[in-house]
Scaffold this active site. Sequence first.
Site, PDB file in Angstrom:
ATOM      1  N   LEU D  54       0.825  -1.212   0.000  1.00  0.00           N
ATOM      2  CA  LEU D  54       0.000   0.000   0.000  1.00  0.00           C
ATOM      3  C   LEU D  54       0.858   1.260   0.000  1.00  0.00           C
ATOM      4  CD1 LEU D  54      -2.303  -1.599   2.627  1.00  0.00           C
ATOM      5  CD2 LEU D  54      -3.134  -0.835   0.394  1.00  0.00           C
ATOM      6  N   PRO D  55       0.275   2.408  -0.402  1.00  0.00           N
ATOM      7  CA  PRO D  55       1.088   3.624  -0.558  1.00  0.00           C
ATOM      8  C   PRO D  55       1.622   4.242   0.731  1.00  0.00           C
ATOM      9  CG  PRO D  55      -0.974   3.796  -1.806  1.00  0.00           C
ATOM     10  CD  PRO D  55      -1.091   2.587  -0.910  1.00  0.00           C
ATOM     11  N   THR D  85       5.960   0.674   2.475  1.00  0.00           N
ATOM     12  CA  THR D  85       6.937   1.443   3.250  1.00  0.00           C
ATOM     13  C   THR D  85       6.165   2.458   4.080  1.00  0.00           C
ATOM     14  OG1 THR D  85       8.665   1.174   1.598  1.00  0.00           O
ATOM     15  CG2 THR D  85       8.898   3.015   3.124  1.00  0.00           C
ATOM     16  N   LYS D 160      14.636  -0.033   6.013  1.00  0.00           N
ATOM     17  CA  LYS D 160      14.316   0.546   4.705  1.00  0.00           C
ATOM     18  C   LYS D 160      14.516   2.066   4.704  1.00  0.00           C
ATOM     19  CE  LYS D 160      12.330   1.184   0.622  1.00  0.00           C
ATOM     20  NZ  LYS D 160      10.913   1.023   0.315  1.00  0.00           N
ATOM     21  N   LYS D 235       8.835  11.288   0.109  1.00  0.00           N
ATOM     22  CA  LYS D 235       7.969  10.595   1.075  1.00  0.00           C
ATOM     23  C   LYS D 235       8.813   9.784   2.078  1.00  0.00           C
ATOM     24  CE  LYS D 235       5.433   6.465   1.715  1.00  0.00           C
ATOM     25  NZ  LYS D 235       5.357   5.092   1.191  1.00  0.00           N
TER      26      LYS D 235
END
EC number: 1.1.1.31
Lengths: 286, 286, 286, 286
Positions: D54-55, D85, D160, D235
């Site tokens: 998912l975003p 992420t 990450k 982001k």
Amino acid sequence: MGGPMAKNLLDAGHKLVVHDVFREAVVDLKELGAATAATPREIASTASVIITMLPSSPNVKEVYCGENGILSTVKPGSLLIDTSTIEPAVAQEVCELVRGKESRFLDAPVSGGVTAAKGATLTFMVGGEEAGYEQAEQILKNMGKNVIHTGPSGTGQAAKICNNLLLAVSMIGVSEASNLAIRLGLEPEMIAKVINSSSGRCWSSDTYNPCPGIIEGIPSSNNYQGGFASQLMAKDLGLAQNAATVTKTPTPLGSLAHQIYRMMCNDGYDQLDFSSVFQFLKKENK
Amino acid sequence: MGGPMAKNLLDAGHKLVVHDVFREAVVDLKELGAATAATPREIASTASVIITMLPSSPNVKEVYCGENGILSTVKPGSLLIDTSTIEPAVAQEVCELVRGKESRFLDAPVSGGVTAAKGATLTFMVGGEEAGYEQAEQILKNMGKNVIHTGPSGTGQAAKICNNLLLAVSMIGVSEASNLAIRLGLEPEMIAKVINSSSGRCWSSDTYNPCPGIIEGIPSSNNYQGGFASQLMAKDLGLAQNAATVTKTPTPLGSLAHQIYRMMCNDGYDQLDFSSVFQFLKKENK
Amino acid sequence: MGGPMAKNLLDAGHKLVVHDVFREAVVDLKELGAATAATPREIASTASVIITMLPSSPNVKEVYCGENGILSTVKPGSLLIDTSTIEPAVAQEVCELVRGKESRFLDAPVSGGVTAAKGATLTFMVGGEEAGYEQAEQILKNMGKNVIHTGPSGTGQAAKICNNLLLAVSMIGVSEASNLAIRLGLEPEMIAKVINSSSGRCWSSDTYNPCPGIIEGIPSSNNYQGGFASQLMAKDLGLAQNAATVTKTPTPLGSLAHQIYRMMCNDGYDQLDFSSVFQFLKKENK
Amino acid sequence: MGGPMAKNLLDAGHKLVVHDVFREAVVDLKELGAATAATPREIASTASVIITMLPSSPNVKEVYCGENGILSTVKPGSLLIDTSTIEPAVAQEVCELVRGKESRFLDAPVSGGVTAAKGATLTFMVGGEEAGYEQAEQILKNMGKNVIHTGPSGTGQAAKICNNLLLAVSMIGVSEASNLAIRLGLEPEMIAKVINSSSGRCWSSDTYNPCPGIIEGIPSSNNYQGGFASQLMAKDLGLAQNAATVTKTPTPLGSLAHQIYRMMCNDGYDQLDFSSVFQFLKKENK
């Protein structure tokens, strides 16, 4: 902060029911005539105007929306005023929930610190509907000198953190300029004089100069005791950073100021007034 | 800058011999009664008080120490006043050479821009020996409102670049705070009002606000025309950076401000007033 | 640095005449068969290939252009190789002056530090004319493993300081990422493993990791002793900053890295290896 | 991302039930034999291993905890793997809720982008309990080349975002160093060669060089098309910033990198590969 603010309300003749998670914090108020309550829930079941002053966003959520929170018993038509400094988005979220209870919510963070709280000279930046603001104005004037209606819900918080972002940037700027000038051979008084009569003039230079001995009676002339602690500045800069990230607004200097206050806090300046950044940057290797 | 400054000296009754590498620059002054000279060398052979206003350090070196420079013919007992903004270390170097010619040298950079030059309201920050300063004071007062003796040789330059470092930092800070506040829902006038009555107050907010329409008659309300060009601010920040590197003084915000003005100049803002950083940071992706 | 480099030349069978302002520095070389001279001037009057290794730009100017400098006696057709790390503009300036003496000049800064100097494994980045480079290549190979002709005069220095700008940025980046990961619950070995197998991989992580105990035999596993001192990194970043200012090139991260190393030096990290920035950023307030 | 990952699972012989808010996104998978569901709730009522991609954080909260979310019907003993992420703290929060349903949750963000998703060469950084990891490993290996167990819940996300913080810092560093070197007279190929054989070596230089024409087949040699968009980097840097603020970790370069990508996005680079920062910094005023 909450204590002296409440005293000013008592002095103005208001009846108060008070609560603090640390019971000792309300002992003084009790002696002055305030009633006490065990929970925010209990207060909301009796009072129709409630003022909160809390450390951060999660506390505000808990006190309003928690199991023993205000919203569990709030009566329709109440006026809820939160004077904490928190995330604008959280203020807006709580405002929505309060609206669902047919009551009004204002975000009304203050500037001026404990001294201004005691002296009833705080500035309140108030976000929320006009009607709520009108109802709140007189009450807030018992605790502060300036009461500004900044716009819709959340803008009180926005005004506060944007001012503090600029304040941090100015204070670090004055410290850098002063340190550099001193190393280039100017007397501290001279660089302050030049700045204060030139385009670099700012509150951080002419009213709260970070260089010891320039201005008497402020933290920099008292070993950076009192005032506004570096860790609180770091917190406010964190709020500004979050708001900037959410709105995708570039704030390069505000962001670096945040990092500098983080480094200061980790280096033992956390309890010192935020003007101690002058000393942090002044370190010299002998 | 040099032109209007010279006119004010003529108005005050001084006799002038003038020179500029661009001959057209002195046509007006000639009509007003000034004599002209072909080189600085020629001027120094006759005048005993010489005032220079030049773009940068290498020009100052050339005009003082070059083949046709002032020092080649300067008479003992002369007073040399350089009003350029240059590196403090270069000012000190030239001062030493002038001393070797049994004359006096002052570094006396100005603030206020062309408008203040015309109106004789410049501020002069003067570094150099007391005796030289006393001799210069009345002359400089024909061209400016404030004449400050900042200390020994080089401190005039130091004061100027430290003030401008702080000015750049403040201006970017006001721009960031205003942009963020606006995106969080405040009206531009409201965030200016809050800042101007709070601890963020500064010249960049209350006198030279970068947001169009807040204050009339300044560059931000005139498409950022006139004023102090971004490329000149970038130059002064470069001088501050060099001085900070030489003295090993940390200037994190001043350094980042320098980088931001470099980016602005490369992005086409070089000729716009330095308050246009508000627009540079305001860009939004639609 | 100069000592071990000279020894390698002696080992390779070259005849040397050596000079150092600190006489003790050449005692060892004298015992190994080198002749000594009292000044650069004296050396230039006899040798036709001269190699210099000096701390900074002003020293290079002095040794080449000073009263007792090389250029006062240099013979036409000489080859002058400067292995110092200095400003590219100064290298180009000296190169011009050498050309005026009908000789050749190369800027040939090294990377690898004292260890590589001893082991003859230095990397030389050489700027200057092709003909000079060809003449120098074999000589430099006696002292180094890699000899790269980077382009015209000044590009050796440019390559060196640009690499070191990136090195500083990477090292601080690895330190920030590692500290953050550790505070978020990762083991130091794990974040190093992830980075080294991902897009964050770099020399500062896979070869010179700043976190103690990840890689044996490097400064971070030896209390940051040895290696490349933070104050030398600060110096190189200052050179990069000057070059960026002169060419109007924005280097926001390089510029901030410079400021961070300045702060570190002022905080007592000046003699520690530059990877100690991991510790500087790791400080925590208990 | 989800599409090609699902295809690889189908290729490996797994039976799938798929869902996407955009129905067209699953048309291909349906043709290849996957069943479809109308909501996450419906999937959780039948499947015992569920993978989400998912975003951002709010989407993950909705898909797991919303009215039609996974947790409303999840069966005890299920394995839930989120490959988005998101904020480490949100991953930990969801993990707790899943534990309350007697199931297992892993945070398993990927690196490698769409190309690696198609080629089944993704890297998975997996945070969560050992038992869950062992169960997930073989499944993830159908979609990726490297599957790393990074530690307890949240550490997959932490690994990450820390890697990506370093990646952004390195990429900007390579861009600054290359731009500066080129303006100082080096050929682009030469500065890349020097860096790749020196201590500045990094993935952003030797594998993904931002300067066009140095390496073929990557975005910088294809007008910065494809690859990892600047807005996605912005982001991820925002996530890193939040994590740093919460843990009070100073990340000065990571923070400034965040600001630079914000400025880039607002300047029209949002859809271009993140290596286009080379072009953003390269702008020059003619």
